[in-house]
Design a protein around this motif. Structure first.
Motif, PDB file in Angstrom:
ATOM      1  N   GLN A  11       9.969  35.974  -2.208  1.00 39.10           N
ATOM      2  CA  GLN A  11      10.408  35.461  -0.917  1.00 39.10           C
ATOM      3  C   GLN A  11       9.185  35.252  -0.048  1.00 39.10           C
ATOM      4  OE1 GLN A  11      13.607  34.872   0.474  1.00 39.10           O
ATOM      5  NE2 GLN A  11      12.412  34.049   2.149  1.00 39.10           N
ATOM      6  N   ALA A  12       9.102  34.102   0.599  1.00 42.02           N
ATOM      7  CA  ALA A  12       8.010  33.854   1.543  1.00 42.02           C
ATOM      8  C   ALA A  12       8.371  34.506   2.872  1.00 42.02           C
ATOM      9  CB  ALA A  12       7.803  32.354   1.732  1.00 42.02           C
ATOM     10  N   VAL A  13       7.431  35.254   3.424  1.00 36.68           N
ATOM     11  CA  VAL A  13       7.644  35.983   4.670  1.00 36.68           C
ATOM     12  C   VAL A  13       6.659  35.462   5.707  1.00 36.68           C
ATOM     13  CG1 VAL A  13       7.585  38.276   5.735  1.00 36.68           C
ATOM     14  CG2 VAL A  13       8.356  38.020   3.373  1.00 36.68           C
ATOM     15  N   ALA A  14       7.152  35.211   6.916  1.00 36.17           N
ATOM     16  CA  ALA A  14       6.272  34.771   8.002  1.00 36.17           C
ATOM     17  C   ALA A  14       5.474  35.970   8.516  1.00 36.17           C
ATOM     18  CB  ALA A  14       7.090  34.162   9.130  1.00 36.17           C
ATOM     19  N   VAL A  15       4.170  35.813   8.589  1.00 31.73           N
ATOM     20  CA  VAL A  15       3.281  36.866   9.100  1.00 31.73           C
ATOM     21  C   VAL A  15       2.290  36.236  10.078  1.00 31.73           C
ATOM     22  CG1 VAL A  15       3.465  38.289   7.018  1.00 31.73           C
ATOM     23  CG2 VAL A  15       1.634  36.593   7.194  1.00 31.73           C
ATOM     24  N   LEU A  16       1.579  37.088  10.767  1.00 29.77           N
ATOM     25  CA  LEU A  16       0.483  36.646  11.626  1.00 29.77           C
ATOM     26  C   LEU A  16      -0.803  37.236  11.079  1.00 29.77           C
ATOM     27  CD1 LEU A  16       2.151  37.239  15.120  1.00 29.77           C
ATOM     28  CD2 LEU A  16       1.833  35.059  13.940  1.00 29.77           C
ATOM     29  N   ARG A  17      -1.828  36.413  10.972  1.00 29.93           N
ATOM     30  CA  ARG A  17      -3.134  36.873  10.491  1.00 29.93           C
ATOM     31  C   ARG A  17      -4.095  36.918  11.660  1.00 29.93           C
ATOM     32  NH1 ARG A  17      -3.390  38.510   5.619  1.00 29.93           N
ATOM     33  NH2 ARG A  17      -2.061  37.516   4.121  1.00 29.93           N
ATOM     34  N   ARG A  18      -4.912  37.953  11.648  1.00 32.69           N
ATOM     35  CA  ARG A  18      -5.949  38.081  12.676  1.00 32.69           C
ATOM     36  C   ARG A  18      -7.092  37.134  12.330  1.00 32.69           C
ATOM     37  NH1 ARG A  18      -6.008  42.923  15.386  1.00 32.69           N
ATOM     38  NH2 ARG A  18      -5.154  43.871  13.514  1.00 32.69           N
ATOM     39  N   GLY A  19      -7.533  36.375  13.295  1.00 34.38           N
ATOM     40  CA  GLY A  19      -8.622  35.438  13.076  1.00 34.38           C
ATOM     41  C   GLY A  19      -9.476  35.324  14.335  1.00 34.38           C
ATOM     42  N   LEU A  20     -10.466  34.465  14.277  1.00 34.02           N
ATOM     43  CA  LEU A  20     -11.351  34.239  15.427  1.00 34.02           C
ATOM     44  C   LEU A  20     -11.028  32.907  16.070  1.00 34.02           C
ATOM     45  CD1 LEU A  20     -14.795  35.475  14.062  1.00 34.02           C
ATOM     46  CD2 LEU A  20     -13.282  36.631  15.685  1.00 34.02           C
TER      47      LEU A  20
END
Length: 162
Positions: free
Chosen positions: A126-135
């Motif tokens: 299952q594809a899950v929506a996430v947030l990635r930390r970036g610059l």
């Protein structure tokens, strides 16, 4: 109890189908009527007896089942959960299914499970929506929307070589 509800639903579907068949080509449902002839009555009585036996069997079988056991343990493709932790992701911790067997644990009621050739356990993803930390453009920390695919369960399938 869940099996009994399923049996009642199936019985209701059979009755609806019988009423639809009685409607004939007009497509207008007719009220169910008692069979007119002796042979028709016997056939309807036999159908009702078979349905009643099926409902009793489902009720008996549901008493033997232990629904308190986790689905991951009752499956013929059992799985365990592992923790997937990534501090650069929100949520940082996701739980992922890992198949316990390469094959499938198939058994007859009351006998020991055995691994069957030509069947294998594969993960259901299952594809899950996430947030990635970036610059960001000025060097600030930003959260960027992303998707992460995780396994949520395992299922038994025929091997591709069949």
């Amino acid at each position: 109890m869940q099996h009994l509800a399923l049996a009642c639903t199936a019985l209701a579907a059979l009755l609806v189908a019988a009423a639809a068949a009685a409607a004939g080509s007009s497509g207008v449902p007719m009220a169910p009527v008692l069979p007119a002839g002796r042979g028709e009555h016997r056939a309807a009585s036999g159908l009702l007896s078979r349905i009643q036996r099926s409902v009793r069997r489902l009720a008996r079988d549901s008493d033997e089942c232990d629904d308190s056991e986790a689905l991951s343990d009752r499956s013929i493709s059992p799985w365990d959960h592992r923790v997937d932790h990534d501090p650069e992701r929100y949520p940082a911790t996701l739980h992922e299914a890992v198949c316990r067997l390469d094959g499938c644990a198939v058994s007859a009621r009351g006998s020991r499970a055995r691994d069957v050739p030509r069947l294998r356990s594969v993960p259901v993803t299952q594809a899950v929506a996430v947030l990635r930390r970036g610059l960001g453009p000025r060097g600030e920390t930003v959260l960027v929307p992303d998707t992460h695919t995780i396994a949520v369960a395992c299922v038994c399938v025929r091997d591709d070589s069949c």
